[in-house]
Write a protein that holds these residues in place. Structure first.
Motif, PDB file in Angstrom:
ATOM      1  N   CYS A  80      56.123  17.015 -48.336  1.00 39.20           N
ATOM      2  CA  CYS A  80      54.743  17.126 -48.798  1.00 39.20           C
ATOM      3  C   CYS A  80      53.853  16.206 -47.962  1.00 39.20           C
ATOM      4  O   CYS A  80      54.170  15.032 -47.799  1.00 39.20           O
ATOM      5  CB  CYS A  80      54.670  16.740 -50.271  1.00 39.20           C
TER       6      CYS A  80
ATOM      7  N   ILE B 147      51.127  14.959 -48.764  1.00 34.98           N
ATOM      8  CA  ILE B 147      50.441  13.987 -49.616  1.00 34.98           C
ATOM      9  C   ILE B 147      51.403  12.901 -50.110  1.00 34.98           C
ATOM     10  O   ILE B 147      51.104  11.720 -50.029  1.00 34.98           O
ATOM     11  CB  ILE B 147      49.786  14.687 -50.839  1.00 34.98           C
ATOM     12  N   CYS B 148      52.580  13.314 -50.656  1.00 32.22           N
ATOM     13  CA  CYS B 148      53.448  12.323 -51.307  1.00 32.22           C
ATOM     14  C   CYS B 148      54.841  12.232 -50.680  1.00 32.22           C
ATOM     15  O   CYS B 148      55.667  11.462 -51.152  1.00 32.22           O
ATOM     16  CB  CYS B 148      53.569  12.625 -52.801  1.00 32.22           C
TER      17      CYS B 148
ATOM     18  N   CYS C 135      54.542  21.433 -53.948  1.00 32.76           N
ATOM     19  CA  CYS C 135      55.116  20.118 -54.261  1.00 32.76           C
ATOM     20  C   CYS C 135      55.193  19.974 -55.770  1.00 32.76           C
ATOM     21  O   CYS C 135      54.158  19.992 -56.448  1.00 32.76           O
ATOM     22  CB  CYS C 135      54.245  19.002 -53.682  1.00 32.76           C
TER      23      CYS C 135
ATOM     24  N   CYS D 289      53.337  16.177 -56.787  1.00 32.77           N
ATOM     25  CA  CYS D 289      51.883  15.973 -56.816  1.00 32.77           C
ATOM     26  C   CYS D 289      51.112  17.292 -56.920  1.00 32.77           C
ATOM     27  O   CYS D 289      49.897  17.288 -57.000  1.00 32.77           O
ATOM     28  CB  CYS D 289      51.425  15.185 -55.595  1.00 32.77           C
TER      29      CYS D 289
HETATM   30 ZN   LIG Z   1      53.433  16.040 -53.084  1.00 32.23          ZN
END
Ligand SMILES: [Zn+2]
Ligand SMILES: [Zn+2]
Ligand SMILES: [Zn+2]
Ligand SMILES: [Zn+2]
Ligand SMILES: [Zn+2]
Lengths: 563, 239
Positions: free
Chosen positions: A86, A88-89, A124, A127
């Motif tokens: 991911c 983002i995370c 994901c 998140c």
């Molecule tokens: Zn994520």
């Protein structure tokens, strides 16, 4: 963190003596016993810092696919199947279909469901980011990396890197060829040298390229590690032969964030929501400087992991050789120090209290043995100005008995001023000075499972009494306390100065002798009368650092009055 | 709710052989111990008996089965007929095991299977993973290997956990997670659903991610610690 013992690895240093424990460099030289290796050939301890490492298997940590080393480079060290992290995370992304939610609560509609309707996208489940947000969808749920290949290959940084590679490749091939020819002429059959020179010429070519003047970038001035002229001559020669490389991408035109510039400054100036700027951690895994903005982050193929063999740096014998299969935890060769050196465990008996799992158990223990309950009045460490016993349990891993001698390395704590005289260390350690035996390890010990192996509380008390009677019970505190199976329990004592601070931490030299059964060539043939000679006794010594924990400042006299 | 259950309630996996497999005395020429997959002697319960203090429980709180499993009466064991314990496994007080969340359909089914020398810490929750597949909601079995310690307050919905695994306190292990052998998970880690954790990996964080490789001797160390824990875990009788 209780008291600990760590073992020294000299890492091929000419001096086998570790630095004193109060220096910051001490921590670099000591390791837990279970992280160390042992080279039989060199008769020496090795650590992860000094061993030579070779990759034996590459695999994806998510799909666990074993990647043949031939394709690792082409696939840029990342999983070429369906594994993405991911943006983002960093969680692993799942492939989901565009099916309508099936559960009434709508909560877990997006599980791994690769059998549904296209288009598919990456999701994901930590998140809740999904790839449709940034316009990435797939017609089929397999071979995603291949489907994304076109995005990856057409990225300006990837194109630039490929062109750079093409530019340097013919030159590198030519120079490696010429250098290996030169070496083979000088030292025929010396493969190690040719490899060394080969990499040296690559380094030289790379540094020549890096040394170009780039506007706005400070001039690169390498510090020559070898004073000899060879490297220097190589570099000038390379400079002449190499055609100039011209980038085909104008960095300023690529867009926001591609390595700075006016547009990025402008973006930051108009920034309203800091969440739209990607964090360093989110952008770290990308190939070079990309966009600053979260909306430009892309899912990344998951980097491969590797299983590694380890070799002795001095004699190149293999110390660790894992089984080929990626998810096997077995080893073909595993020469670990724990099978050669005695294991040493340290405890402070005054802090050893039984653990109770319930109030009922506590109440029962209170009736049987109230003194063994941790009532909270014992300070959780060592108090300045006091004397404490400590126990060392030494375990023999060998099939023969050993004789062990312990000695504390002297420390001279000097103050910064040269005129001041050396201060005394803030504590003094007593250990048994004479050698003591530890019985051989035998399989039979393992079957003992009875309760009498437990030390009675009386034994702990004996240790406690030793210090309370003003050193009168010293004979009991310092020395061999107990021998059981292949473990010998040794008592020591620490006297802590009134103004002492820091940790009670000292280097301890452990010397042990063992019988060596090395068969000499004459003995191998059998029925040779020479075999009646006594077996050879060998000695091995190693340093450890013993940390008994931090020294607490002296309490008010109230506590001593209570006692 | 506390469900009391008879000793018959929970199945003990039938095991052959002794608790400690004998080590072959595969001496090498130097008379030192051999190096292949043999637990290191310093890891046996003996040392712990000298150096590590006992962990006392009251005898009345725990039920001990024929194969040495110790199960707190204050643990909630739902659907005990669907739970298999391998032997010498400890279920601490306040733990909840949902053996009742079984696949639909007739007959017996093993919902949660634990190996030998496992520990479920206080207040742990073990719940089989579930999903809706082709329109049908179902639970799926959970299988846990030998020498697996799970810290207090953790919630486990994994599909499989291998051997020699340490999970810290207050972790969440999401649905269908697969944990391979010799893995360590730090306290307070959140592992999202469907995560795969490879062998000899140390994981931590939220979401949990790879931190570093574990040493080559992890298997021996974890095995020693789980055996030590079992030895230290002793009944204290009222007198
Ligand atoms: Zn994520
Ligand atoms: Zn080293
Ligand atoms: Zn993969
Ligand atoms: Zn060597
Ligand atoms: Zn060991």
């Amino acid at each position: 963190m209780g008291p600990s013992v760590q073992y020294h690895c000299p890492c091929l240093s000419t001096s086998p003596v570790p630095p004193p424990p109060h220096l910051p460099s001490s921590s670099h030289h000591f390791h837990p016993l279970h992280n160390l290796f042992f080279c039989e050939e060199c008769d020496a301890v090795r650590c992860n810092r000094c061993v030579a490492v070779e990759v034996s298997t590459y695999y994806c940590p998510n799909c666990l696919f074993e990647v043949p080393s031939a394709s690792v480079r082409a696939e840029k060290n990342r999983c070429a199947r369906n594994c993405f992290s991911c943006p983002i995370c960093r969680n692993t992304l799942s492939v989901v279909s565009s099916d309508p939610p099936e559960t009434p609560d709508g909560r877990s509609s997006t599980t791994v469901n690769a059998s549904g309707e296209p288009p598919f996208f990456l999701y994901c489940n930590h998140c809740r980011w999904d790839s449709a947000e940034i316009g990435i969808t797939f017609e089929k749920p397999t071979g995603l990396a291949a489907q994304l290949q076109k995005y990856e290959d057409s990225a300006p940084d990837a194109l630039e890197f490929d062109r750079l590679k093409d530019h340097f490749e013919p030159f590198l091939r030519a120079s490696s060829l010429s250098s290996s020819i030169a070496v083979h002429a000088a030292h025929p059959g010396s493969a190690a040298h040719s490899h060394h020179l080969h990499s040296a010429s690559i380094t030289a070519a790379a540094s020549a390229a890096l040394a170009r003047d780039i506007p706005g970038v400070g001039k690169y001035t390498p510090i020559s590690r070898t004073a000899s002229g060879r490297a220097h001559r190589d570099r000038t020669a390379n400079k002449d032969e190499m055609p100039e490389y011209k980038s085909r991408v104008d960095i300023a035109s690529v867009g926001i964030g591609a390595g700075g510039g006016e547009s990025e400054v402008d973006y930051m100036r108009k920034l309203r929501d800091v969440q739209t700027v990607g964090s360093l951690e989110q952008r770290w895994g990308n190939s070079w400087a990309g966009s600053l903005q979260v909306k430009d982050l892309r899912p990344l193929r998951i980097p491969l992991h590797s299983k590694r063999s380890k070799r002795c740096p001095a004699c190149t014998h293999i110390l660790i050789k894992p089984e080929q299969k990626a998810q096997s935890v077995r080893y073909k060769i595993k020469l670990v120090a724990a099978n050669y050196l005695p294991a040493i465990n340290v405890v402070l008996p005054h802090l050893q209290k039984p653990i109770v799992t319930s109030d009922a158990a506590r109440r029962t223990l209170m009736k049987i043995s109230p003194q063994s309950i941790d009532d909270g009045t014992t300070p959780p460490g060592l108090v300045a100005g006091k004397t404490y016993p400590f126990h060392l349990a030494l375990t023999n891993p060998l099939y023969d008995p050993i004789q062990v001698r312990l000695s504390v390395q002297r420390v001279h704590v000097t103050t910064s001023g040269p005129s001041e005289k050396a201060r005394r260390p803030p504590f003094a350690i007593s250990l048994p000075t004479s050698p003591f035996p530890i019985a051989a390890f035998a399989e039979a010990w393992e079957y003992e499972d009875d309760e009498d192996m437990l030390v009675d509380d009386d034994d702990y008390e004996a240790g406690m009494k030793g210090r309370d009677k003003d050193g009168r019970g010293k004979a009991k505190t310092v020395g061999v306390l107990e021998r059981r199976a292949n473990v010998t329990l040794v008592g020591g004592e620490v006297i802590i100065g009134k103004e002492a601070r820091g940790n009670v931490k000292f280097n301890m030299l452990v010397t042990y002798t063992y019988r060596s059964d090395d068969p000499t060539p004459s003995e191998v043939d059998g029925d040779v009368p020479k075999s009646s000679k006594p077996p050879e006794v060998k000695t091995f010594a190693f340093y450890t650092v013993v940390d008994l924990g931090p020294i607490l400042p002296r309490e008010e006299p109230r506590i001593e009055g209570d006692v | 709710m506390v469900v009391d259950f008879g000793e018959e309630g929970m199945k003990d996996a039938a095991r052959t052989g002794s608790d400690y497999a004998p080590i072959s005395a595969n001496k090498n020429p130097k008379g030192r111990s051999p190096f292949l997959d043999i637990p290191h002697p310093c890891h046996y319960p003996l040392l712990s008996a000298i150096m590590d203090p006992p962990i006392y429980y009251s005898r009345s709180e725990y039920i001990e089965t024929d194969t040495g499993n110790k199960v707190s009466r204050r643990a909630t064991i739902a659907g005990p007929q669907n739970i298999v314990l391998g032997g010498k496994t400890i279920i601490s007080s306040g733990a909840i095991i949902r053996g009742d969340l079984r696949r639909t359909g007739p007959g017996h089914t093993v919902v949660i299977q634990l190996g030998r020398y496992c520990l479920l810490g206080e207040g742990c929750i073990m719940r089989p993973p579930y999903k809706t597949f082709r329109g049908a909601f179902n639970y799926y079995p959970m299988k846990i290997g030998d020498h697996v310690h799970i810290g207090a307050g953790s919630v486990i919905e994994a599909a499989t956990i291998g051997n020699h695994v340490e999970i810290g306190k207050n972790c969440i292990i999401g649905k269908f997670t697969i944990i391979k052998d010799c893995v360590k998970i730090a306290d307070n880690t959140v592992i999202p659903p469907n995560t795969v954790i490879p062998t000899l990996a140390y994981f931590g964080g939220s979401p949990g991610h790879f931190i570093e490789d574990l040493p080559e001797s992890t298997q021996e160390m974890v095995e020693a610690q789980s055996k030590q824990y079992y030895t230290r875990f002793q009944a204290l009788d009222r007198q």
